[in-house]
Write a protein that holds these residues in place. Structure first.
Motif, PDB file in Angstrom:
ATOM      1  N   ASP A 263       0.831  -1.216   0.000  1.00 41.51           N
ATOM      2  CA  ASP A 263       0.000   0.000   0.000  1.00 41.51           C
ATOM      3  C   ASP A 263       0.865   1.265   0.000  1.00 41.51           C
ATOM      4  O   ASP A 263       0.433   2.313  -0.494  1.00 41.51           O
ATOM      5  CB  ASP A 263      -0.917   0.035   1.224  1.00 41.51           C
TER       6      ASP A 263
ATOM      7  N   LEU B 110      -2.500  -1.576   9.562  1.00 42.38           N
ATOM      8  CA  LEU B 110      -3.054  -0.218   9.541  1.00 42.38           C
ATOM      9  C   LEU B 110      -3.045   0.343  10.958  1.00 42.38           C
ATOM     10  O   LEU B 110      -3.525  -0.302  11.895  1.00 42.38           O
ATOM     11  CB  LEU B 110      -4.479  -0.219   9.003  1.00 42.38           C
TER      12      LEU B 110
ATOM     13  N   GLU C 187      -7.874  12.855   6.720  1.00 40.10           N
ATOM     14  CA  GLU C 187      -8.784  11.856   6.157  1.00 40.10           C
ATOM     15  C   GLU C 187      -9.746  12.505   5.164  1.00 40.10           C
ATOM     16  O   GLU C 187     -10.018  11.961   4.088  1.00 40.10           O
ATOM     17  CB  GLU C 187      -9.565  11.154   7.262  1.00 40.10           C
TER      18      GLU C 187
ATOM     19  N   HIS D 158      -5.027   6.927  -2.620  1.00 37.68           N
ATOM     20  CA  HIS D 158      -4.423   5.871  -1.808  1.00 37.68           C
ATOM     21  C   HIS D 158      -3.581   6.406  -0.650  1.00 37.68           C
ATOM     22  O   HIS D 158      -3.046   5.621   0.142  1.00 37.68           O
ATOM     23  CB  HIS D 158      -3.534   4.999  -2.698  1.00 37.68           C
TER      24      HIS D 158
ATOM     25  N   TRP E 253      -4.232   8.126   2.150  1.00 37.67           N
ATOM     26  CA  TRP E 253      -4.702   7.919   3.517  1.00 37.67           C
ATOM     27  C   TRP E 253      -4.303   6.528   4.009  1.00 37.67           C
ATOM     28  O   TRP E 253      -3.740   6.367   5.098  1.00 37.67           O
ATOM     29  CB  TRP E 253      -6.215   8.111   3.585  1.00 37.67           C
ATOM     30  N   LYS E 254      -4.563   5.509   3.177  1.00 37.64           N
ATOM     31  CA  LYS E 254      -4.234   4.145   3.588  1.00 37.64           C
ATOM     32  C   LYS E 254      -2.730   3.959   3.717  1.00 37.64           C
ATOM     33  O   LYS E 254      -2.254   3.295   4.644  1.00 37.64           O
ATOM     34  CB  LYS E 254      -4.805   3.149   2.579  1.00 37.64           C
TER      35      LYS E 254
ATOM     36  N   ARG F  96      -0.558   2.768   6.969  1.00 41.00           N
ATOM     37  CA  ARG F  96       0.415   1.664   6.936  1.00 41.00           C
ATOM     38  C   ARG F  96       1.769   2.116   7.484  1.00 41.00           C
ATOM     39  O   ARG F  96       2.443   1.371   8.205  1.00 41.00           O
ATOM     40  CB  ARG F  96       0.589   1.153   5.512  1.00 41.00           C
TER      41      ARG F  96
END
Length: 307
Positions: free
Chosen positions: A10, A50, A69, A89, A91-92, A96
């Motif tokens: 990610d 996460l 967010e 992508h 935020w994710k 991570r």
């Protein structure tokens, strides 16, 4: 036990536009050099989980977390500052990156690994408690250090930052906190134009002029960082591992090479072995010349693992 390297696919999906130096290829450069160096079989790989909102909130305000967010776009890019953007992508990826630092901290404190390197992006040390900046959204090292203090009950932790830029976000999170000693060097005057003045008692910042080479940095570390760390006796050490002070990196103008990063890491490891049961968690910060980044990160991991 062993050295672990935490990462996640990610982290490569976060992008800030064509030509941006903080690019997904940075992680691939590190991976390629880990394989080419022959040390890949000697380290343990771990997927980054996460981070949870409660983890972020140990450092960042609720308003900041909600803002980041909410900025994540459904397509294209959303710019946070002139240097820092989010894609769908980001935020994710940021969760991570912070999650890797948290998981590594838990694993090292619990004795599953001697130490760990988090090969993740986005980086973190410019992220202040209520502001994202300088390619950073959440402060991975600060979040990990707070977990060690507030969840695991450690009484003293050290943070070592050897990025070419001052870790203003980390300093903002811990200035005046007697449980934390932060040692750093950085090019000055240089972005973010902080750290040289009005240092809190628990901050040991070494501003360095442009074109400073490794021998000068090593001497300064020996005469300032190491005595202070010896007196502080940290129970764990966190590292903001930026490799953009390398002489081949055009985003800075210092003169370090791979051997300098290996030497610095060895000094950190010796302090950790003496005072902190060997416990170190390191997180990737800067480093934008892909070849120099990969070589320097491998030198860092080699020194962590003692191989």
């Amino acid at each position: 036990m062993a050295t672990a390297v935490y990462s996640h696919p990610d982290c490569a999906w976060h992008m800030m536009g064509r030509g941006h130096p903080e690019c997904p290829e940075r992680l691939q450069a590190i991976e390629d050099q880990l394989i080419a160096s022959g040390i890949a079989p000697l380290i343990v790989r771990e997927d980054a989980p996460l981070a949870q909102i409660d983890d972020l909130a140990r450092v960042h305000s609720a308003e900041h977390i909600a803002y980041i967010e909410g900025c994540a776009p459904s397509e294209g890019y959303a710019w946070i500052d002139p240097d820092t953007a989010m894609n769908p992508h980001s935020w994710k990826a940021a969760l991570r990156a912070a999650g890797a630092a948290i998981a590594a901290t838990d694993a090292v404190i619990e004795g599953r690994y001697d130490n760990a390197f988090c090969s993740v992006r986005p980086p973190g040390h410019h992220a202040e408690p209520a502001r994202a900046m300088g390619f950073c959204f959440f402060n991975n090292v600060a979040i990990a250090a707070r977990r060690a203090l507030d969840v695991h009950g450690l009484e003293r932790v050290a943070i070592v930052d050897f990025d070419v830029h001052h870790g203003n976000g980390t300093e903002a999170a811990f200035a005046g906190d007697e449980r934390v000693l932060m040692c750093s060097f950085f090019q000055h005057p240089f972005y973010p134009f902080s750290g040289a003045e009005h240092q809190a008692p628990n901050m040991l910042n070494l501003p360095m002029p442009a074109r400073t080479k490794g021998d000068v940095v090593r001497s300064a570390i020996e005469t300032t960082w190491l005595p202070r760390l010896a007196a502080f006796k940290p129970q764990m050490i966190f590292v903001s591992a930026g490799f953009d002070a390398h002489r081949e990196d055009d985003l800075g103008n210092m003169g370090l090479v791979e051997d300098d990063y290996a030497w610095i890491t060895e000094q950190i490891r010796l302090v950790a072995e003496r005072d902190a049961r060997g416990r170190i968690v390191s997180c990737l910060e800067g480093g934008y010349n892909l070849s120099a980044l990969g070589r320097s990160a491998v030198a860092h991991v080699r020194a962590l693992a003692g191989i």
